[in-house]
Write an enzyme that holds these catalytic residues in place. Structure first.
Site, PDB file in Angstrom:
ATOM      1  CG  ASN A  55      -0.445  -0.235   2.529  1.00 37.23           C
ATOM      2  OD1 ASN A  55       0.582  -0.896   2.681  1.00 37.23           O
ATOM      3  ND2 ASN A  55      -1.098   0.291   3.536  1.00 37.23           N
ATOM      4  CB  CYS A  66      -5.254  -1.317  -1.803  1.00 36.50           C
ATOM      5  SG  CYS A  66      -6.610  -0.562  -0.909  1.00 36.50           S
ATOM      6  CD  GLU A  68      -5.439  -5.814  -1.534  1.00 35.20           C
ATOM      7  OE1 GLU A  68      -4.790  -4.752  -1.336  1.00 35.20           O
ATOM      8  OE2 GLU A  68      -6.321  -6.224  -0.768  1.00 35.20           O
ATOM      9  CB  CYS A 100     -11.000  -2.580   0.026  1.00 34.61           C
ATOM     10  SG  CYS A 100     -10.289  -1.887  -1.478  1.00 34.61           S
ATOM     11  CB  CYS A 103      -8.638  -4.384  -4.036  1.00 31.13           C
ATOM     12  SG  CYS A 103      -7.505  -3.022  -3.697  1.00 31.13           S
TER      13      CYS A 103
HETATM   14  N1  THU Z   1      -5.312  -1.535   2.430  1.00 26.35           N
HETATM   15  C1  THU Z   1      -4.728  -2.341   1.516  1.00 26.35           C
HETATM   16  O1  THU Z   1      -3.604  -2.090   1.068  1.00 26.35           O
HETATM   17  N2  THU Z   1      -5.407  -3.450   1.111  1.00 26.35           N
HETATM   18  C2  THU Z   1      -6.609  -3.829   1.596  1.00 26.35           C
HETATM   19  O2  THU Z   1      -7.158  -4.828   1.177  1.00 26.35           O
HETATM   20  C3  THU Z   1      -7.277  -3.028   2.625  1.00 26.35           C
HETATM   21  C4  THU Z   1      -6.620  -1.753   2.985  1.00 26.35           C
HETATM   22  C5  THU Z   1      -4.561  -0.361   2.913  1.00 26.35           C
HETATM   23  C6  THU Z   1      -5.084   0.970   2.490  1.00 26.35           C
HETATM   24  C7  THU Z   1      -4.541   1.864   3.589  1.00 26.35           C
HETATM   25  O3  THU Z   1      -3.218   2.244   3.265  1.00 26.35           O
HETATM   26  C8  THU Z   1      -4.478   0.969   4.807  1.00 26.35           C
HETATM   27  O4  THU Z   1      -4.571  -0.355   4.323  1.00 26.35           O
HETATM   28  C9  THU Z   1      -5.586   1.211   5.816  1.00 26.35           C
HETATM   29  O5  THU Z   1      -6.816   1.214   5.203  1.00 26.35           O
END
Ligand code: THU
Length: 142
Positions: A55, A66, A68, A100, A103
């Site tokens: 992320n 994110c 992913e 999420c 994603c």
């Molecule tokens: N995040 C991800 O990288 N992947 C996910 O599936 C859920 C959330 C990150 C986004 C943000 O930088 C942090 O997690 C908190 O939401």
């Protein structure tokens, strides 16, 4: 543990382990000064390559990418057009980092089939496995 691994080729134990360990290692590269929530991801491309992502946050929070999507965009921008599996690893000890909604839709855009496995790390040596269809039933298609 939910084991919906019905996609031959991607369920190879070695590939699964490599995807999960690559995702866990990628989380160490996370740029997350706002949430402090480090996430790593790894995708398996149609060529059998594994591409990692983390992320990447922004002071304007909504611009955050994110893990992913970072992994998928890296793979696609390197020429890949299909992904055969994805692994995701959030911080150890927390609840599993399920992808999420945004994603899930991006995974669907590049997924080889609706059955591709999505591995979610639940610890240094454990995971849950789902298919894309389970996590995104009736996703948007044009
Ligand atoms: N995040 C991800 O990288 N992947 C996910 O599936 C859920 C959330 C990150 C986004 C943000 O930088 C942090 O997690 C908190 O939401």
């Amino acid at each position: 543990m939910n084991q919906n691994d019905n996609n031959p080729g991607t369920n190879d134990v070695a590939v699964k382990d490599r995807l999960l360990s690559t995702a866990r290692a990628a989380g160490e590269k996370a740029y997350a000064p706002y949430s402090h929530y480090h996430v790593g991801a790894a995708v398996l491309t149609e060529d059998g390559e594994i591409v990692s992502g983390c992320n990447v946050e922004n002071a304007s929070y909504g611009l955050t990418n994110c893990a992913e999507r970072t992994a998928i965009f890296k793979a696609v921008s390197s020429g890949a057009r299909k992904i055969r599996a994805i692994a995701i690893a959030g911080p150890e000890g927390g609840s599993p980092a399920y992808p999420c909604g945004a994603c899930r839709q991006v995974i669907a855009e590049f997924a080889d089939t609706a059955d591709i496995p999505i591995y979610v790390s639940t610890g240094s040596d454990s995971f849950e496995a789902y298919t894309l269809a389970e996590l995104l039933p009736k996703g948007f298609v044009l």
